[in-house]
Enzyme design. Structure first.
Site, PDB file in Angstrom:
ATOM      1  N   HIS A   1      66.493  37.244  40.879  1.00 13.20           N
ATOM      2  CA  HIS A   1      65.762  36.876  42.097  1.00 13.20           C
ATOM      3  C   HIS A   1      65.736  35.368  42.379  1.00 13.20           C
ATOM      4  CE1 HIS A   1      64.679  41.053  41.850  1.00 13.20           C
ATOM      5  NE2 HIS A   1      64.060  40.840  40.703  1.00 13.20           N
TER       6      HIS A   1
ATOM      7  N   GLU B   1      69.615  49.173  33.244  1.00 15.85           N
ATOM      8  CA  GLU B   1      70.422  47.969  33.004  1.00 15.85           C
ATOM      9  C   GLU B   1      71.646  48.327  32.154  1.00 15.85           C
ATOM     10  OE1 GLU B   1      70.045  45.092  34.406  1.00 15.85           O
ATOM     11  OE2 GLU B   1      67.931  44.879  34.922  1.00 15.85           O
TER      12      GLU B   1
ATOM     13  N   ASP C   1      73.043  45.470  37.866  1.00 13.08           N
ATOM     14  CA  ASP C   1      71.585  45.413  37.851  1.00 13.08           C
ATOM     15  C   ASP C   1      71.041  46.819  37.743  1.00 13.08           C
ATOM     16  OD1 ASP C   1      69.160  44.089  37.735  1.00 13.08           O
ATOM     17  OD2 ASP C   1      68.929  43.941  39.901  1.00 13.08           O
TER      18      ASP C   1
ATOM     19  N   ASP D   1      70.711  44.339  43.038  1.00 17.04           N
ATOM     20  CA  ASP D   1      69.291  44.680  43.007  1.00 17.04           C
ATOM     21  C   ASP D   1      68.931  45.579  44.189  1.00 17.04           C
ATOM     22  OD1 ASP D   1      66.475  44.251  41.983  1.00 17.04           O
ATOM     23  OD2 ASP D   1      66.292  43.410  43.999  1.00 17.04           O
TER      24      ASP D   1
END
Length: 156
Positions: free
Chosen positions: A124, A48, A10, A134
Site C-alpha cells: 500500500h 499469499e 498478493d 491487491d
C-alpha cells in the site's frame, strides 16, 4: 536459454480467517497473464502462498523468475525458514508439523523448476503491480468459488 519472467503477487483475506483471494501477474516481455481465485474460508498467509504457487506452477518450463511480494511471511519462509524445516522434516521446534505444510510442500516442489529472485515491497505504498494484485485479490475474495479443504479440515 532461460526465459526471464516477472511475477507480482498478493493475497487478501476479508477477516483472518475469512473469505480470501490471491492474485498473480506474470509478465514475459510484452505478454501478461493474470491468475486469481477466491476461497470461502482461509487465511491471509495461505493466500499469499497460493499467489506464488499459482504463478510458479503455471510456468511450463524452467525460467528465471523475479518474484515481487509484499509478504515477509512468504519471503522469509522460503529464504530463511524452509532450509531449517527441511532439516527438521517439516517440523517446528516443538516437533509439530509446520503451519500450512500443504502449501509449503507445493512451493518447495515448484521452486525446483526455476531460479527465483525475491523482491519484497511494502504494501500500500503505490507500487503499481502490487496495488493491482491487491485489488484483484480482494475482488476474488469477495466472490469465492473454492473450498480450502486442507485449512477447513485442520480446524476440525
Amino acid at each position: 536459454m532461460f526465459k526471464i519472467v516477472k511475477m507480482f503477487t498478493d493475497g487478501s483475506c476479508l477477516g483472518n480467517p475469512g473469505a480470501g483471494g490471491y492474485s498473480t501477474i506474470l509478465r514475459y516481455k510484452f505478454h501478461e497473464k493474470i491468475l486469481t481465485s477466491g476461497f470461502y474460508l482461509t487465511t491471509n498467509n495461505r493466500m499469499e502462498l497460493m499467489a506464488v504457487i499459482s504463478g510458479l506452477e503455471f510456468l511450463n518450463q524452467s525460467c528465471i523468475v523475479e518474484v515481487t511480494t509484499d509478504s515477509l511471511y512468504v519471503k522469509k519462509g522460503i529464504i530463511d525458514w524452509m532450509p531449517i524445516w527441511k532439516r527438521q522434516e517439516w517440523k517446528n521446534n516443538k516437533k509439530k508439523l509446520i503451519k500450512n505444510i500443504d502449501l509449503w510442500l507445493r512451493i518447495n516442489n515448484a521452486l525446483k523448476n526455476h531460479t527465483v529472485n525475491w523482491i519484497w515491497v511494502k504494501a500500500h505504498i503505490g507500487h503499481k503491480e502490487n496495488e493491482r494484485c491487491d485489488m484483484i485479490a480482494r475482488q476474488s475474495a469477495r466472490h469465492p468459488s473454492i473450498k480450502d479443504i486442507y485449512y477447513e479440515n485442520s480446524k476440525l
